[in-house]
Design a protein around this motif. Structure first.
Motif, mmCIF file in Angstrom:
data_model
loop_
_atom_site.group_PDB
_atom_site.id
_atom_site.type_symbol
_atom_site.label_atom_id
_atom_site.label_comp_id
_atom_site.label_asym_id
_atom_site.label_seq_id
_atom_site.Cartn_x
_atom_site.Cartn_y
_atom_site.Cartn_z
ATOM 1 N N ARG A 127 133.280 105.752 67.368
ATOM 2 C CA ARG A 127 132.260 106.628 67.730
ATOM 3 C C ARG A 127 130.700 105.856 67.684
ATOM 4 N N TRP A 128 130.517 105.099 66.757
ATOM 5 C CA TRP A 128 129.366 104.370 66.630
ATOM 6 C C TRP A 128 129.004 103.268 67.790
ATOM 7 N N LEU A 129 130.394 102.779 68.066
ATOM 8 C CA LEU A 129 130.441 101.775 69.303
ATOM 9 C C LEU A 129 130.047 102.572 70.612
ATOM 10 N N LEU A 130 130.806 103.625 70.638
ATOM 11 C CA LEU A 130 130.336 104.566 72.065
ATOM 12 C C LEU A 130 128.816 105.121 71.926
ATOM 13 N N ILE A 131 128.406 105.213 70.697
ATOM 14 C CA ILE A 131 126.955 105.498 70.696
ATOM 15 C C ILE A 131 126.122 104.259 71.311
ATOM 16 N N ALA A 132 126.092 103.178 70.858
ATOM 17 C CA ALA A 132 125.675 101.756 71.168
ATOM 18 C C ALA A 132 125.752 101.540 72.614
ATOM 19 N N ILE A 133 126.974 101.823 73.014
ATOM 20 C CA ILE A 133 126.990 101.602 74.555
ATOM 21 C C ILE A 133 126.147 102.503 75.299
ATOM 22 N N ALA A 134 126.353 103.903 74.888
ATOM 23 C CA ALA A 134 125.390 105.213 75.599
ATOM 24 C C ALA A 134 123.863 104.610 75.504
ATOM 25 N N VAL A 135 123.485 104.210 74.443
ATOM 26 C CA VAL A 135 122.051 103.943 74.004
ATOM 27 C C VAL A 135 121.407 103.031 74.726
ATOM 28 N N ILE A 136 122.349 101.723 75.006
ATOM 29 C CA ILE A 136 121.871 100.603 75.793
ATOM 30 C C ILE A 136 122.289 100.830 77.116
ATOM 31 N N GLY A 137 123.597 101.360 77.767
ATOM 32 C CA GLY A 137 123.969 101.322 78.861
ATOM 33 C C GLY A 137 123.202 102.433 79.831
ATOM 34 N N ILE A 138 122.777 103.451 79.380
ATOM 35 C CA ILE A 138 122.148 104.668 80.280
ATOM 36 C C ILE A 138 120.524 104.100 80.484
ATOM 37 N N PRO A 139 120.023 103.631 79.623
ATOM 38 C CA PRO A 139 118.550 102.997 79.910
ATOM 39 C C PRO A 139 118.556 102.024 81.011
ATOM 40 N N VAL A 140 119.818 100.993 80.855
ATOM 41 C CA VAL A 140 119.888 100.039 81.840
ATOM 42 C C VAL A 140 120.029 100.526 83.259
ATOM 43 N N MET A 141 121.099 101.441 83.330
ATOM 44 C CA MET A 141 121.332 101.994 84.495
ATOM 45 C C MET A 141 120.234 102.772 85.218
ATOM 46 N N VAL A 142 119.590 103.650 84.393
ATOM 47 C CA VAL A 142 118.292 104.223 84.999
ATOM 48 C C VAL A 142 117.362 103.332 85.361
ATOM 49 N N THR A 143 116.938 102.383 84.802
ATOM 50 C CA THR A 143 116.056 100.977 85.050
ATOM 51 C C THR A 143 116.548 100.474 86.419
ATOM 52 N N ARG A 144 117.905 100.050 86.483
ATOM 53 C CA ARG A 144 118.342 99.575 87.884
ATOM 54 C C ARG A 144 118.037 100.670 88.834
ATOM 55 N N LEU A 145 118.647 101.911 88.578
ATOM 56 C CA LEU A 145 118.316 102.878 89.767
ATOM 57 C C LEU A 145 116.675 102.854 90.018
ATOM 58 N N VAL A 146 115.806 102.977 89.087
ATOM 59 C CA VAL A 146 114.607 102.993 89.617
ATOM 60 C C VAL A 146 113.912 101.781 90.480
ATOM 61 N N LYS A 147 114.450 100.796 90.079
ATOM 62 C CA LYS A 147 114.052 99.484 90.601
ATOM 63 C C LYS A 147 114.746 99.369 92.115
#
Length: 151
Positions: A127-147
């Motif tokens: 569960r903590w690993l999935l939280i870490a992936i979500a916390v890091i992955g979601i902002p990266v995806m949003v940043t790429r989408l905005v760029k």
């Protein structure tokens, strides 16, 4: 436009997984038990005569009614910390033990097998690993989408 739809789908999938894995769940134990030195003993309703009690063979060191928590040591899901386990004369402690109830009587607990309750610990790590992936992955995806939209 295809990349933006793909990122939105990934974001929705990530959020769905987040809610599936992290929604509050309360699990109750299937039956009352104690653990003594790694051995699981299922509580019965059979009363043990005090005259048949032998020496103290252990005591509860951890208690929880939450099945999802990690439980180490001499654990019980029914008896509070400090409750003692006794040998029963004429019965090997590997087969059965007696436990003092809050009413002052003694009841038998029968050996069921080795306790593997620590397995839930790996679910906590997952569960903590999935939280870490979500916390890091979601902002990266949003940043790429905005760029990509800006260019």
């Amino acid at each position: 436009m295809g990349a933006a739809v793909r990122y939105v789908r990934i974001l929705l999938l990530a959020l769905s997984l987040f809610f599936v894995f992290f929604s509050p769940v309360s699990a109750k134990w299937a039956y009352p038990f104690v653990v003594n030195e790694g051995s699981l003993f299922v509580i019965t309703e059979e009363v043990v005569d005090e005259a048949l009690l032998g020496e103290v063979v252990g005591k509860v060191t951890n208690h929880s009614s939450d099945e999802a928590a990690y439980h180490g040591g001499n654990f019980s899901n029914q008896f509070p910390k400090g409750t003692k386990y006794y040998a029963i004369q004429g019965t090997p402690s590997e087969e059965a033990i007696a436990i003092r109830t809050k009413e002052g009587t003694y009841i038998k607990a029968i050996y069921e097998g080795e306790y593997n309750g620590g397995d839930e610990f790996y679910l906590v790590i997952l569960r903590w690993l999935l939280i870490a992936i979500a916390v890091i992955g979601i902002p990266v995806m949003v940043t790429r989408l905005v760029k990509r939209r800006k260019s």
